[in-house]
Write an enzyme that holds these catalytic residues in place. Structure first.
Site, PDB file in Angstrom:
ATOM      1  N   GLU A 153     -11.814  12.777  19.246  1.00 46.71           N
ATOM      2  CA  GLU A 153     -12.027  12.534  17.816  1.00 46.71           C
ATOM      3  C   GLU A 153     -10.915  13.130  16.946  1.00 46.71           C
ATOM      4  OE1 GLU A 153     -16.922  12.264  17.990  1.00 46.71           O
ATOM      5  OE2 GLU A 153     -15.963  14.063  17.164  1.00 46.71           O
ATOM      6  N   CYS A 163       1.451  24.495   7.198  1.00 48.62           N
ATOM      7  CA  CYS A 163       2.265  25.656   7.549  1.00 48.62           C
ATOM      8  C   CYS A 163       3.752  25.320   7.459  1.00 48.62           C
ATOM      9  CB  CYS A 163       1.914  26.144   8.944  1.00 48.62           C
ATOM     10  SG  CYS A 163       2.476  25.052  10.272  1.00 48.62           S
ATOM     11  N   CYS A 166       4.932  22.618   9.853  1.00 48.65           N
ATOM     12  CA  CYS A 166       4.624  21.280   9.351  1.00 48.65           C
ATOM     13  C   CYS A 166       5.568  20.888   8.222  1.00 48.65           C
ATOM     14  CB  CYS A 166       3.182  21.223   8.877  1.00 48.65           C
ATOM     15  SG  CYS A 166       1.997  21.226  10.239  1.00 48.65           S
ATOM     16  N   GLU A 312     -19.677   7.087  22.297  1.00 50.31           N
ATOM     17  CA  GLU A 312     -20.690   8.078  21.938  1.00 50.31           C
ATOM     18  C   GLU A 312     -21.612   7.504  20.870  1.00 50.31           C
ATOM     19  OE1 GLU A 312     -19.495  11.947  20.609  1.00 50.31           O
ATOM     20  OE2 GLU A 312     -17.827  12.076  22.022  1.00 50.31           O
ATOM     21  N   LYS A 361     -27.007  22.380  20.190  1.00 45.69           N
ATOM     22  CA  LYS A 361     -28.161  22.444  21.091  1.00 45.69           C
ATOM     23  C   LYS A 361     -29.355  21.643  20.592  1.00 45.69           C
ATOM     24  CE  LYS A 361     -29.314  27.100  19.359  1.00 45.69           C
ATOM     25  NZ  LYS A 361     -27.961  27.390  18.814  1.00 45.69           N
TER      26      LYS A 361
END
Length: 673
Positions: A153, A163, A166, A312, A361
Site C-alpha cells: 500500500e 527532509c 528529499c 484485500e 486485533k
C-alpha cells in the site's frame, strides 16, 4: 513480456494475507488444514517480515519461511510472496535514523508503526534492494511461488518526506522534468509574491510557511513524491524480473480510498504486471455497495480493462474507523462477488487468522477469534465453494456502458489552498455522478482525460479542475465524432501547472461546451438555489452557481433565484455529430438523474426501468462465454430479465426468461450461445 496472471493458479484466487509469524509453528498444520476446508487457493506471506528475515545487519534467517512455503506447496496452496520493504527493522533505523521521514513542519516521525520511510534515502534504497535480491535468489524457483508482492500500500500512511535528502532529490527531479530554473519559474509563476529563483539549488520542498505557498510548487511536489515511491517499486520489480523470470510482480493499490489519494494509479498501472487492489467499506451511512462498485470499476480501468485481483478486503468489520459495524449475513459474499463481476479474478482478505495482539486485533479475518463455530467461518467456507464454481469466468472481461473521466493530478491541484469555496469537493462530485450512473444501471469505465473515448456513447466529467489543452481537444473530437459529454462545474479551469487557461472560463472546455463563464458565484453555507426547466421540472442545488453566457449552447434549466437568477444553469450544445451538456451548480441526486436521463437519450442508451434500485447487473464476456452477474443488495426478492437461457453457476440450475434473485443473494448465469 512478463506473465500477468499468478503462476500455476488455474482457478479463481481465494484466500488472504497469512501471517504465521504471529503464531507458534505448531498452529501451522491446523491453518493449512482449515485453508483446504475453506477452498483457499492463494495466500500472501512475508509482507511485514523483514525483522524476522534479517534480525541483525547482514544476518539472515530464512528457515521458517522455507518450512512455511514447503508446507503450503504440499497442500496445494499458491503463494503471493512479499518483499517486506514497507517496515524496515528497528536496527535499521538505529543505524540510519535519517531514513525516517520528516513532515512539512520539520518533525522527524518515529519508528513504531508502518510505512515510516523517506523514499529518497540512499540507505533505505540499498537495504530494500538487498533483501529483495536475497528473497528472489532463494525463492524465485520455489514451486509454491505464484506472484511477487512488492512493499505494501504505497502512500499509506506517508507518501511525502520533506527532509534535506528529499530536497536534493526534488531539485534533480525538477531539472529532469523542466530542464532549467527559468522553466520552473515560468511553470510556477514565481513572479507572484516575489518568489523567483535564480538557481535550482535555492529550491526546497514546500515546507510549512507563514501563509499559503506556491501552488505550482506544491503540485509538483506531489508529483515528485509519487514518482519517488514508484522509482523504488520499479527498482524492486526489476530485481525480481531478473532473478525470478516468469513470476508476475505486483503491489497492492488502494484506488478509490481517500487515504491513498497521493498516488497516480494511471502511472502505476503501467508498471505492475498484474493490477491488484485493497478495498474496505467506508461505513459512514451511505450505500457501501456503490462505493465498492466504483472502486472495482476504477481498478479495472487502471488495468486497461484487463482482469485484475482483489488482494484485500474484510470478512466483516474493520477496526480503524470511528465506528466499525459487522457485515450483515450474506454481505461478505455479495461484496466479494461484486468485485468478481467487475473484473477481479478472485477475492482475498486481510487476513487469514485474526490477530490476538497488535494494532489490528479487532479487524475481522477469515478465521475469527471465535474459531470455526462462527457465522463468519461458515460464510467463508460457503464463499470458497462459490468462488470455485465461478472458475469459468476466469480471463473474461467486464462490459462497460459509459466512461467517467478521472485524474489524480486534478484532485491534487483542486485540493490545494485558496479555492473559491471549501464546500466544493471534487471527489464528492465524482461519487455523486457515479452513484447516479449506477442507479441508471450503467456499468462504468474510468478514463484518463487524454485517453481514446470513441467506444463510449456517454462520457461524464464530474469535476476536473485541471485539464490540459490536449484533453480539451480530445473531448472536442469525441463530441464532434458523435459522443455525448456531461461536464460538471469548475472543470477545465487550469493547465498542468495550475495556471488558469488563457481567456474566459472554462478554458479547456469552452469551445466544446459552447459557452463561457463570466464569474464563479459560490454560495454561503446553508444557501440553496432553485432551477426551472423543461415541462416545469424544478431542481434544487447548493454550494456553487455561475454566471454562464451561452456561445452556441441552448439553455435547458435556468436559475430561478439567487444572484444568478434568470441565467443558464444547465446547458446543451450540439457540436458536430454529438452533444455536450454543462451543469454549473451542485445538483442533488434527483437533479443529476434528470440531466443524465436526457443525456442518455442523446447517447441512445436504452433505459433499464425494469431493474429495481440496488439490484446490479453486470456482464463479463470472453472466449469462455458471456456471464451475467445479478447482485441483489435489497431485502426483497427480485427478478432480472435474461436475453437468452443459460446455466446458473452457483446453483447449477437452468435459467430462462426472468431470473429469480433472492433478497441479498447473487446469481451468475452463463448464457447459452
Amino acid at each position: 513480456m512478463p506473465e500477468t496472471t499468478p503462476k500455476g493458479l488455474t482457478r479463481l484466487a481465494f484466500g488472504g494475507d497469512y501471517n504465521p509469524e504471529q503464531w507458534p509453528e505448531s498452529v501451522w498444520d491446523e491453518d493449512v488444514r482449515l485453508m483446504r476446508e475453506a477452498g483457499v487457493t492463494l495466500v500472501s506471506v512475508g509482507i511485514f517480515s523483514w525483522a524476522l528475515l534479517e534480525p541483525a545487519p547482514g544476518e539472515h534467517d530464512f528457515g521458517w519461511l522455507d518450512r512455511l512455503l514447503d508446507l503450503l506447496h504440499e497442500h496445494g496452496i499458491r503463494v503471493d510472496l512479499g518483499t517486506p520493504t514497507v517496515v524496515p527493522p528497528a536496527w535499521f533505523y538505529r543505524d540510519h535514523p535519517d531514513a525516517l521521514p520528516v513532515n512539512a513542519d520539520g518533525v522527524r516521525l518515529a519508528f513504531g508503526s508502518r510505512g515510516a520511510i523517506c523514499h529518497s534515502n540512499a540507505d533505505y534504497r540499498a537495504a530494500a534492494a538487498d533483501i529483495t535480491t536475497r528473497l528472489a535468489e532463494r525463492y524465485g524457483d520455489h514451486p509454491a511461488l505464484a506472484l511477487w508482492h512488492v512493499h505494501n500500500e504505497y502512500g499509506v500512511p506517508v507518501s511525502a518526506c520533506y527532509c534535506d535528502s528529499c530536497a536534493a532529490h526534488f531539485r534533480r527531479w525538477l531539472a529532469a522534468e523542466h530542464g532549467s530554473v527559468d522553466a520552473v519559474n515560468a511553470a510556477w509563476g514565481t513572479a507572484f509574491w516575489g518568489q523567483r529563483y535564480a538557481d535550482l539549488e535555492q529550491i526546497t520542498p514546500p515546507r510549512t510557511a507563514p501563509t499559503v505557498g506556491n501552488p505550482g510548487q506544491a503540485l509538483d511536489y506531489k508529483r515528485f513524491a509519487d514518482a519517488t515511491m514508484r522509482e523504488n517499486f520499479v527498482a524492486e520489480r526489476d530485481i525480481l524480473h531478473r532473478l525470478a523470470p516468469g513470476i508476475p510482480v505486483t503491489t497492492n493499490f488502494m484506488t478509490a480510498l481517500s487515504q491513498c489519494d497521493s498516488v497516480d494509479y494511471w502511472a502505476w498501472g503501467r508498471e505492475v504486471d498484474l493490477v491488484t487492489n485493497d478495498h474496505y467499506l467506508i461505513t459512514d451511512g451511505r450505500r457501501t455497495h456503490v462505493n465498492l462498485a466504483m472502486a472495482a470499476d476504477l481498478t479495472r480501468s487502471v488495468a486497461g480493462g484487463a482482469p485484475w485481483l482483489l488482494l484485500e478486503h474484510s470478512t466483516s468489520g474493520v477496526n480503524w474507523q470511528p465506528r466499525n459495524p459487522a457485515k450483515a449475513p450474506g454481505q461478505m459474499a455479495r461484496n466479494s462477488l461484486a468485485h468478481v463481476a467487475r473484473g477481479s479474478e478472485g477475492a482475498l482478505f486481510f487476513q487469514w487468522r485474526q490477530s490476538r495482539r497488535g494494532a489490528e486485533k479487532f479487524h475481522s479475518a477469515m478465521l475469527p477469534h471465535g474459531g470455526t463455530d462462527t457465522r463468519v467461518w461458515r460464510e467463508v467456507v460457503e464463499l470458497g465453494a462459490a468462488i470455485d464454481a465461478l472458475t469459468p469466468v476466469k480471463g473474461t472481461r467486464t462490459d462497460a456502458d459509459a466512461a467517467v473521466l478521472w485524474d489524480w493530478h486534478s484532485w491534487w491541484a483542486q485540493n490545494l489552498q485558496w479555492r473559491p469555496s471549501e464546500d466544493h469537493d471534487a471527489r464528492e462530485r465524482a461519487d455523486a455522478f457515479y452513484e447516479a450512473l449506477y442507479d441508471r444501471h450503467l456499468t462504468v469505465d474510468f478514463a484518463h482525460p487524454e485517453a481514446d473515448l470513441s467506444r463510449y456513447p456517454l462520457v461524464v466529467v464530474p469535476a476536473l479542475y485541471l485539464m490540459t489543452e490536449a484533453a480539451g481537444d480530445n473531448l472536442r473530437a469525441y463530441v464532434e465524432g458523435g459522443g455525448t459529454l456531461v461536464v460538471s462545474y469548475f472543470s477545465g479551469i487550469v493547465d498542468e501547472h495550475d495556471a488558469v487557461h488563457d481567456g474566459p472560463y472554462p478554458g479547456a472546455l469552452r469551445d466544446v461546451l459552447g459557452l463561457t463563464v463570466e464569474e464563479f458565484s459560490p454560495l454561503l453555507a446553508g444557501q440553496a438555489v432553485r432551477l426551472e426547466g423543461p415541462d416545469g421540472l424544478a431542481l434544487g442545488a447548493d454550494v456553487w452557481t455561475e454566471f454562464v453566457v451561452p456561445r452556441g449552447a441552448e439553455t435547458v434549466w435556468s436559475y430561478a433565484d439567487g444572484l444568478t437568477a434568470g441565467r443558464p444553469a444547465v446547458t446543451r450544445h450540439r457540436l458536430g455529430e454529438g452533444t455536450a451538456w454543462y451543469v454549473s451548480t451542485r445538483l442533488a441526486a434527483d437533479g443529476l438523474d434528470a440531466v443524465l436521463a436526457r443525456a442518455g437519450q442523446d447517447a441512445r442508451l436504452a433505459p433499464r426501468a425494469d431493474l429495481p434500485r440496488d439490484v446490479e447487473v453486470v456482464r463479463r464476456t470472453g472466449e469462455s462465454g458471456t456471464f451475467l452477474f445479478a447482485i441483489n443488495h435489497t431485502a426483497a426478492d427480485a427478478k432480472v430479465a435474461l436475453e437468452s437461457a443459460g446455466t446458473e453457476l452457483l446453483t447449477g440450475e437452468r435459467a430462462a426468461g426472468r431470473l429469480a434473485v433472492p433478497a441479498g443473494a447473487v446469481r451468475v448465469v452463463r448464457l447459452d450461445g
